[in-house]
Scaffold this active site. Structure first.
Site, mmCIF file in Angstrom:
data_model
loop_
_atom_site.group_PDB
_atom_site.id
_atom_site.type_symbol
_atom_site.label_atom_id
_atom_site.label_comp_id
_atom_site.label_asym_id
_atom_site.label_seq_id
_atom_site.Cartn_x
_atom_site.Cartn_y
_atom_site.Cartn_z
ATOM 1 N N THR A 184 43.377 -91.655 34.646
ATOM 2 C CA THR A 184 43.538 -90.230 34.926
ATOM 3 C C THR A 184 42.408 -89.404 34.336
ATOM 4 O OG1 THR A 184 44.940 -88.296 34.453
ATOM 5 C CG2 THR A 184 45.003 -90.085 32.867
ATOM 6 N N TYR A 225 50.417 -88.123 27.731
ATOM 7 C CA TYR A 225 50.108 -88.783 29.000
ATOM 8 C C TYR A 225 48.656 -89.244 29.015
ATOM 9 C CZ TYR A 225 48.695 -89.167 33.892
ATOM 10 O OH TYR A 225 48.152 -89.606 35.074
#
Length: 330
Positions: free
Chosen positions: A117, A141
């Site tokens: 990501t 995250y």
């Protein structure tokens, strides 16, 4: 031989399965169906329901299906949720990935593609951001994904194991042929939320934060069509099969749109002027992040074919209409 897609019943994973099948690959899927759907997996693709952290279960699938490459999507992806429940993210995204890689090494699987990501960059010092920029994630995250990247690098040094980590920017849209799309209830993806609101599935939507240091005060993101992202994974698989070495690549278009611009595009394409409410900024959201994508274009020959915001919105709207029709039929 067979390519294993973990999380293959989810949004991006199911598009990956379609892209691999279109390319003539044999595919198998592992998914625990916590956010995915069994109907999203084609009937001729074996779906093994279970957790990638369960090593005995995964070992059985790898041997039964004669897996020679793994494309790993399974995990948790909501930034605010990761701030509220970090241990969930370190389990699902880091610990489970560690267990999966250990079994892959044990079974002699040397090709591994990882769903990473742009959140690993945090608030980048400059945009577009390149792969060698400072890594400073703002959320559990992002940190959970960065830990997995670092773990893969260590494993590649110690074992016969090559990987590609693809750092996604904001994935959106749906299969242009109408075979799949973002189907998760209560999803937080901006374009999906805006499309749901345009079609009356939500009474209104919110803009989180309006005083960011951007031209219109809202966050700027690089939106990539899910089909182009799936094509990037195919290119990464071909790279590894040619004997290519481990590497990390951004997946984006090198162009950003603000939240207000995206909402305007959805209103324009849908023809609906829906209600938008202003709300405080959320923890873990950087002001702007745009991909520098020349590395993947040069090294893997990736050529996106759907780099158009209105086209992304149109595909997303079509899929939302399909979901509405499906629910009426049920």
């Amino acid at each position: 031989m067979t390519v294993l897609v973990t999380g293959g019943a989810g949004y991006i994973g199911s598009h990956m399965v379609l892209e691999l099948r279109d390319a003539g690959e044999t595919v198998a899927v592992i998914d625990n169906l916590s956010t995915g759907f069994d109907w999203a997996v084609p009937e001729d693709v074996p779906l093994h329901v279970g957790n990638i952290g369960d090593q005995e279960f995964v070992r059985g699938v790898l041997r039964e299906r004669k897996i020679d490459a793994i494309i790993h999507f399974a995990g948790s992806i909501i930034v605010p949720e990761s701030v509220e429940n970090p241990l969930l993210y370190y389990r699902n995204n880091t610990a489970n990935t560690r267990n999966l890689i250990e079994v892959a090494v044990e079974c002699g699987i040397t090709r591994f593609i990882f769903s990473s990501t742009a959140a690993v960059y945090g608030n980048p010092e400059e945009n577009p951001v390149s792969e060698d920029a400072r890594l400073f994630p703002l959320s559990p995250y992002g940190r959970s994904k960065l830990m997995s990247e670092e773990m893969m690098a260590d494993v590649a040094t110690a074992h016969d194991f090559e990987y590609v980590a693809l750092r996604y920017f904001n994935v959106a849209g749906a299969d242009p042929a109408g075979r799949g799309g973002q189907s998760t209830p209560r999803a937080t993806h901006l374009i999906k939320v805006a499309c749901e609101t345009a079609l009356g599935r939500r009474p209104k939507m919110q803009i989180f934060g309006t005083d960011y240091p951007t031209p219109d005060g809202t966050c700027i993101r690089d939106y990539i069509h899910v089909k182009d992202l799936a094509m990037a994974h195919v290119a990464a698989l071909e790279h590894l099969r040619r004997g290519g070495k481990s590497n990390v690549f951004n997946c984006g278009y090198s162009r950003g749109f603000s939240v207000r611009e995206v909402i305007s595009a959805v209103k324009s394409v849908s023809g609906v002027d829906f209600e938008v409410e202003l709300a405080p900024a959320r923890a873990g959201d950087p002001a702007a992040i745009i991909a520098k994508s020349d590395k993947i274009r040069t090294a893997l020959g990736w050529r996106p074919a759907h780099a158009d915001l209105e086209g992304i919105v149109r595909n997303a709207l079509d899929w939302e209409r399909h979901l509405m029709d499906r629910q009426k039929a049920d």
